[in-house]
Design a protein around this motif. Sequence first.
Motif, short mmCIF file in Angstrom:
data_model
loop_
_atom_site.label_atom_id
_atom_site.label_comp_id
_atom_site.label_asym_id
_atom_site.label_seq_id
_atom_site.Cartn_x
_atom_site.Cartn_y
_atom_site.Cartn_z
N SER A 1 -0.49 -3.16 -8.91
CA SER A 1 0.69 -2.31 -8.73
C SER A 1 0.77 -1.25 -9.83
N ASN B 1 8.10 -6.40 6.07
CA ASN B 1 6.84 -6.26 5.34
C ASN B 1 5.77 -5.60 6.20
N TRP C 1 5.66 -2.63 -2.71
CA TRP C 1 5.80 -4.09 -2.81
C TRP C 1 5.17 -4.85 -1.65
N THR D 1 -1.27 -9.06 -8.95
CA THR D 1 -0.37 -8.15 -8.25
C THR D 1 0.21 -7.12 -9.21
N GLY E 1 7.99 -13.02 -1.51
CA GLY E 1 6.90 -13.92 -1.17
C GLY E 1 7.29 -15.38 -1.31
N THR F 1 7.83 -3.74 -8.92
CA THR F 1 7.11 -4.04 -7.68
C THR F 1 6.70 -5.51 -7.62
N THR F 2 6.21 -6.02 -8.74
CA THR F 2 5.78 -7.43 -8.77
C THR F 2 6.97 -8.36 -8.61
N TRP G 1 2.16 -5.06 -0.04
CA TRP G 1 0.88 -5.76 -0.14
C TRP G 1 1.02 -7.03 -0.99
N GLY G 2 1.69 -6.92 -2.13
CA GLY G 2 1.88 -8.08 -2.99
C GLY G 2 2.67 -9.19 -2.32
N THR G 3 3.68 -8.80 -1.55
CA THR G 3 4.49 -9.79 -0.84
C THR G 3 3.64 -10.57 0.15
N ARG G 4 2.79 -9.87 0.90
CA ARG G 4 1.94 -10.52 1.90
C ARG G 4 1.00 -11.53 1.23
N ALA H 1 7.90 -8.31 -4.90
CA ALA H 1 6.88 -9.02 -4.13
C ALA H 1 6.95 -10.52 -4.37
#
Length: 285
Positions: free
Chosen positions: A208, A119, A155, A204, A101, A93-94, A157-160, A97
Amino acid sequence: MIKDMLKLFITNRKALLGVIILSIFIFIAVFAPLIAPYHPKQSSDQEGKFQLRAAPSSKHLLGTSHAGYDIFSRLIYGTRLSLMVGIVTGVITTFIALTLGLLGGYYGGVIDDIISFINNIFLVIPSLPLIIVIASYITIRGVWPIIFVLSFTGWAWGTRVIRSQVLTVREREFVKVAEVLGEKPLVIVFREILPNIISLVMATFFTSTIAAVIGEATLEFIGLGNISAVTWGTMLYWAQNNAALLYNAWWWFLPPGLFIGLLGTSFALMNFAIDEISNPKIRKR
């Protein structure tokens, strides 16, 4: 800068406590065969079959299940899969992201528009119902399908957050100087931008991983995983299916719930420590 962050992380009390708790779980997972008195699916020994639904005793520290399995042994062995799901899902996930990102935040334009559009869709859809719907359509039951579902849905929330931070760092002078000197975009991203958002990347990962541990237990609890596997989630599933509350058999559900809470606490403590380390104002308080 990364070395300074690691030094502060080690000296932070919350981070140190979180690392100690996580280290204990890793130790349990690695040395499960040496710690557990029985195999997780063993229901008898030389003295005969284990008593069904036995209360905690010297022979069975946490009693036995409806099938006569030693619950303490299943709790120890369950640490392996539950911890693996959390960490592997957190890493995947990280990575997703961070990649999206960095791409959206640094390059901008059409790439950023596409990433932001996708996203936003994932952010708008409630995560738990989405996880349940996707998991219910996967016919293969096991740990890896759960990792796939949790990674696929976790993924956004971390991307944002990473994208917004990259947009800020991209406008700083040292990045502009690197661009003027003709540095390649990838060099700028990994040498100039990434080290300055490493604390956010770590946060993140911790967030996650917590979500993955809880998500795995939730899916297993409602029967969308491999119920024959030994995880904390399947322990809760069998406890619920065999009326543990009705029998007042707290040893069926309380230990795995406590372990889930402790593992989540370890990552939460490290996440809080990252906030303190990355924000000097909080650290001074």
